[in-house]
Write an enzyme that holds these catalytic residues in place. Structure first.
Site, PDB file in Angstrom:
ATOM      1  N   ASP A  63       2.372   2.754   4.053  1.00 10.29           N
ATOM      2  CA  ASP A  63       2.378   2.546   5.614  1.00 10.29           C
ATOM      3  C   ASP A  63       3.808   3.258   6.649  1.00 10.29           C
ATOM      4  O   ASP A  63       3.794   2.862   7.353  1.00 10.29           O
ATOM      5  CB  ASP A  63       2.386   0.984   5.917  1.00 10.29           C
ATOM      6  CG  ASP A  63       1.017   0.293   5.372  1.00 10.29           C
ATOM      7  OD1 ASP A  63      -0.142   1.161   5.801  1.00 10.29           O
ATOM      8  OD2 ASP A  63       0.889  -0.612   5.024  1.00 10.29           O
ATOM      9  N   ASP A 124      -6.979   3.896   4.624  1.00  4.01           N
ATOM     10  CA  ASP A 124      -5.964   3.775   5.588  1.00  4.01           C
ATOM     11  C   ASP A 124      -4.848   4.844   5.378  1.00  4.01           C
ATOM     12  O   ASP A 124      -4.214   5.378   6.455  1.00  4.01           O
ATOM     13  CB  ASP A 124      -5.070   2.345   5.719  1.00  4.01           C
ATOM     14  CG  ASP A 124      -5.843   1.115   5.309  1.00  4.01           C
ATOM     15  OD1 ASP A 124      -7.069   1.386   4.656  1.00  4.01           O
ATOM     16  OD2 ASP A 124      -5.551   0.118   5.557  1.00  4.01           O
TER      17      ASP A 124
HETATM   18  N1  GLY Z   1      -3.351  -2.298   6.207  1.00  4.24           N
HETATM   19  C1  GLY Z   1      -4.230  -1.856   7.225  1.00  4.24           C
HETATM   20  C2  GLY Z   1      -5.117  -2.572   7.685  1.00  4.24           C
HETATM   21  O1  GLY Z   1      -5.297  -3.742   7.593  1.00  4.24           O
HETATM   22  O2  GLY Z   1      -5.952  -2.031   8.386  1.00  4.24           O
END
Ligand code: GLY
Length: 351
Positions: A63, A124
């Site tokens: 992230d 993601d």
């Molecule tokens: N961790 C990214 C989401 O929950 O979309």
């Protein structure tokens, strides 16, 4: 918003994956209005990301792209911040450590020697590749972009299913590179289609195409978008997992709709740039506008109400019972981003 408390971390600590969606909104507001107060407030956040790196708070995650693109790349691009550039480059170097060269993927979570997490990536992560493309652009060192492109290719080949739906996460054998199996973390099942994951795929592949001109990435984005649009209820705001169907009483994820709206605008831009499939570009643009109109009409909070996210009715993680049926920072960010794109076509992208 419900304030998430992390054991051992005082409120206000810059930790986890969502903090940058607030400076991201400030940078959007600064660009759209030209108001110096938004810019100053956004710039002031850079110090907290430098401190996060110095203190090594929650850095073992893919992230880093969400976190440092919105806060620090924006600061470097839009205000020439040397501190922002340095912090974003340090974050890109951390992300590079997570690239497992034999499997050719960026590990999503946790320590690289954790047997439960080793070799696992997540849809993601596509949204985190722009930090690496930016790092190559700003340093001239091709390694960052090369890793991003190899990773995205593996995500395209394994996480997107034949029918255009997506796995949420996927495991590889990190030592041999053999792809193993899909699994969910936040969806209703391993073989279902978590709505926000599908939204990340639509937008993420379109962004990889922006940075590489690789037609297979554009095709992957289109396949995911077409499938997503087929699986929507009438008001165009998906149930939190698309496999659950279109019953209007299901819990919705407005953040998945907001991400998708901005992603469809990216996809339409890409098709217009390449000059073919202008009919499809117009269709994706119209779908994005219809989705935003539905969010505004049915899911936006009345101005002045408290607490005050822009959008209500999102789902963060239903299996763990966290953030269910409430607004959140990333839904608000992508809602604003999509609206800003429509309002200001020359908006400088954080991605
Ligand atoms: N961790 C990214 C989401 O929950 O979309």
């Amino acid at each position: 918003y419900a304030l998430r408390r992390r054991p051992g971390r005082p409120d206000g600590t810059n930790s986890d994956w969502t903090t940058s969606f607030w400076p991201g909104q400030l940078w959007l507001a600064a660009q759209v209005t030209g108001d110096a107060a938004y810019r100053a407030e956004a710039l002031a956040h850079v110090a907290s990301y430098t401190e996060r790196l110095d203190r090594e708070v929650d850095l073992e995650t893919h992230d880093l792209g969400f976190l440092f693109s919105l806060s620090c790349v924006n600061a470097a691009r839009l205000a020439g911040s040397a501190e922002g550039r340095l912090a974003a480059l340090r974050a890109a170097d951390h992300l590079m450590v997570r690239f497992l060269p034999v499997a050719g993927i960026i590990q999503a979570w946790g320590r690289l020697d954790d047997p439960e997490l080793r070799g696992r990536t997540i849809v993601d992560s596509l949204m985190n590749t722009p930090l690496l493309y930016w790092a190559t652009e700003t340093t001239g060192d091709p390694r960052y972009a090369e890793a991003a492109t190899v990773h995205a290719g593996h995500v395209r080949d394994q996480i997107v299913r034949e029918d255009g739906t997506t796995f949420h996460t996927f495991y590889w054998d990190a030592e041999t590179g053999v792809p193993l199996r899909g699994a969910t973390a936040q969806g209703s099942g391993d073989d279902t289609c978590w709505a926000r994951g599908q939204a990340w795929a639509i937008y993420g592949f379109a962004l990889v195409h922006r940075h590489t001109d690789d037609a297979t990435m554009l095709d992957a984005s289109r396949r995911c978008a077409d499938r997503f649009l087929e699986m929507l209820p009438e008001d165009m705001v998906p149930a939190w997992d698309l496999a659950l169907g279109t019953d209007p009483t299901l819990l919705r994820d407005t953040s998945a709709a907001a991400i998708t709206a901005s992603g469809l605008l990216e996809l339409a831009d890409a098709l217009e740039r390449t000059g073919d499939r202008l009919d499809a570009a117009a269709r994706y643009r119209a779908a994005a506008v219809a989705m935003l109109e539905s969010l505004a009409a049915h899911y936006a909070l009345v101005p002045g109400s408290q607490p005050a996210p822009l959008l209500r009715e999102a789902v963060y993680d239903l299996p763990r019972g966290v953030g269910v049926d409430e607004g959140n920072l990333w839904g608000d960010y992508y809602y604003l981003e999509a609206l800003a794109r429509l309002h200001a076509p020359d908006l400088v992208s954080a991605w």
